[in-house]
Design an enzyme around this catalytic site. Structure first.
Site, short mmCIF file in Angstrom:
data_model
loop_
_atom_site.label_atom_id
_atom_site.label_comp_id
_atom_site.label_asym_id
_atom_site.label_seq_id
_atom_site.Cartn_x
_atom_site.Cartn_y
_atom_site.Cartn_z
N HIS A 132 36.12 41.28 39.50
CA HIS A 132 36.28 40.16 38.60
C HIS A 132 37.19 39.49 38.55
CE1 HIS A 132 38.18 43.24 35.40
NE2 HIS A 132 37.50 43.43 35.82
N CYS A 170 36.82 49.01 37.48
CA CYS A 170 36.16 47.54 38.26
C CYS A 170 37.39 47.30 39.87
CB CYS A 170 35.94 46.91 37.18
SG CYS A 170 35.03 46.47 36.23
#
Length: 87
Positions: A46, A62
């Site tokens: 992301h 992440c």
């Protein structure tokens, strides 16, 4: 802009202190036993509000990318595209 998968309103404090999800989300699904639960753990590629920290360990698991780079990548891949992550 999201925090823990929930939309949030940008505030100076949030932008400064939190690792927010910006631009797009590529939600990963592990294929081998070691990372088979990646999807259930909400592990993404992301965009981030802290692009200056790219390359440093600063996320909650992440993979963060520069927002412009993620926008470009998002347009190039289709759902189900295999992703190989190398350290």
């Amino acid at each position: 802009m999201f925090k823990s998968r929930h939309p949030v309103k940008a505030t100076k404090r949030l932008l400064r202190e939190e690792d927010l999800i910006m631009t797009r989300i590529l939600w990963l699904e592990g294929l081998d036993a070691r990372n088979a639960n990646t999807h259930e753990r909400f592990i993404y590629i992301h965009g981030t509000n802290h692009e200056e920290k790219i390359g440093e360990p600063a996320s909650h698991g992440c993979i963060r990318m520069r927002n412009a780079d993620l926008l470009e990548l998002f347009e190039l891949v289709k759902e189900g595209t295999p992703v190989v992550i190398k350290a």
